[in-house]
Scaffold this active site. Sequence first.
Site, PDB file in Angstrom:
ATOM      1  N   ARG A   4       1.147  -0.909  -4.870  1.00 58.59           N
ATOM      2  CA  ARG A   4       1.203   0.493  -4.424  1.00 58.59           C
ATOM      3  C   ARG A   4       1.039   0.635  -2.916  1.00 58.59           C
ATOM      4  O   ARG A   4       1.400   1.683  -2.358  1.00 58.59           O
ATOM      5  CB  ARG A   4       0.131   1.317  -5.124  1.00 58.59           C
ATOM      6  CG  ARG A   4       0.465   1.545  -6.579  1.00 58.59           C
ATOM      7  CD  ARG A   4      -0.686   2.163  -7.319  1.00 58.59           C
ATOM      8  NE  ARG A   4      -0.488   2.015  -8.747  1.00 58.59           N
ATOM      9  CZ  ARG A   4       0.213   2.854  -9.487  1.00 58.59           C
ATOM     10  NH1 ARG A   4       0.725   3.932  -8.943  1.00 58.59           N
ATOM     11  NH2 ARG A   4       0.387   2.649 -10.766  1.00 58.59           N
TER      12      ARG A   4
ATOM     13  N   HIS B 219      -0.883 -11.739  -6.515  1.00 62.83           N
ATOM     14  CA  HIS B 219      -0.162 -12.349  -7.638  1.00 62.83           C
ATOM     15  C   HIS B 219      -0.024 -13.862  -7.419  1.00 62.83           C
ATOM     16  O   HIS B 219      -0.141 -14.652  -8.354  1.00 62.83           O
ATOM     17  CB  HIS B 219       1.247 -11.765  -7.757  1.00 62.83           C
ATOM     18  CG  HIS B 219       1.282 -10.303  -8.084  1.00 62.83           C
ATOM     19  ND1 HIS B 219       1.672  -9.354  -7.177  1.00 62.83           N
ATOM     20  CD2 HIS B 219       0.981  -9.643  -9.222  1.00 62.83           C
ATOM     21  CE1 HIS B 219       1.612  -8.162  -7.745  1.00 62.83           C
ATOM     22  NE2 HIS B 219       1.192  -8.297  -8.977  1.00 62.83           N
TER      23      HIS B 219
ATOM     24  N   HIS C  80       2.680  -9.696  -4.335  1.00 66.27           N
ATOM     25  CA  HIS C  80       1.937  -9.853  -3.091  1.00 66.27           C
ATOM     26  C   HIS C  80       1.046 -11.085  -3.254  1.00 66.27           C
ATOM     27  O   HIS C  80       1.076 -11.758  -4.306  1.00 66.27           O
ATOM     28  CB  HIS C  80       1.130  -8.592  -2.762  1.00 66.27           C
ATOM     29  CG  HIS C  80       0.292  -8.105  -3.900  1.00 66.27           C
ATOM     30  ND1 HIS C  80      -0.767  -8.813  -4.412  1.00 66.27           N
ATOM     31  CD2 HIS C  80       0.378  -6.960  -4.639  1.00 66.27           C
ATOM     32  CE1 HIS C  80      -1.308  -8.136  -5.390  1.00 66.27           C
ATOM     33  NE2 HIS C  80      -0.631  -7.009  -5.573  1.00 66.27           N
TER      34      HIS C  80
END
Length: 302
Positions: free
Chosen positions: A201, A51, A48
């Site tokens: 998550r 990162h 995402h």
Amino acid sequence: MSAGPPISESDETALATVRRIAGLRAAVADWRRAGLSVGLVPTMGALHAGHLALIRRSRADCGRTVASLFVNPTQFNDPKDLRAYPRDEASDAALFLEAGTDLLFAPAAAEVYPAGFATQVRVAGLGDGLCGATRPGHMEGVATVVAKLLNQVRPDFAYFGEKDFQQLQIIRRMAADLDLAVTIAGVPTVREPDGLALSSRNLLLTADERRIAPTLHRALAAAAAELVGGGVAAGRPAGPVIEAARMAILAAGFRAIDYLELRAEADLALLERAERPARLFVAAWLGNVRLIDNQPVAPQAA
Ligand code: PAF
């Protein structure tokens, strides 16, 4: 600076990818011979924007950037969580490439943990509370795999997000204690416009849960503002403020809170008052998804 030699396992349009430690070391050695500095961005994939912010920092600081993609089994204390972890190497590779990654290290589990593997890195104290207490073995799994990655790549810099602040502090301590010649750099948490911290998550949340999820950040931000009201030196008692945040999180629809605590930034000591640079830390369950976040309580040094 020289562009450095090409890496054999790549073509021009795909991200150069190596799966063996030997290939990784050969590529890094080529860069070193060309006088290039090296940054490492360790990931478990499911990329995402958080990162990609790490990759951008590495590119700004270093001549070459290696990213690793390895869903590390030893840091999952729950096998169901490991099975559910999102995996899509092809789309991750495209994002890594677009962000300017020079080399992807994507080893198989047997390359990282060959038969007979028996070593564990444990950082005492820093690793004992928060996720260390609620996810037994998790922090040891993280410290062990990061120690291996740092030793495999031997980067000048390695980048970690502040969303996993306990992890960041543990890795800093480990690198210092083991005399690893690397600078561990923390990068601020990247958030959705509604405040939800980016996390792999988040992909596991239902639409309803996704709507509720930003409560976590809102509750922490409100509590942090209240704790510094009147100045950090005032050191308001954290208990009632934390209790109010806890009620707000549960009332919004989270089903359980693993921890909601005020801790010192430097050593993660549990605090009753924000009398030194501190953070509020939370881990809470929304359905079957465990989300974590943290919020600085004192203004951050520039
Ligand atoms: O933060 C993560 O994604 C992981 O804990 C890390 C640092 C890549 C180690 O597996």
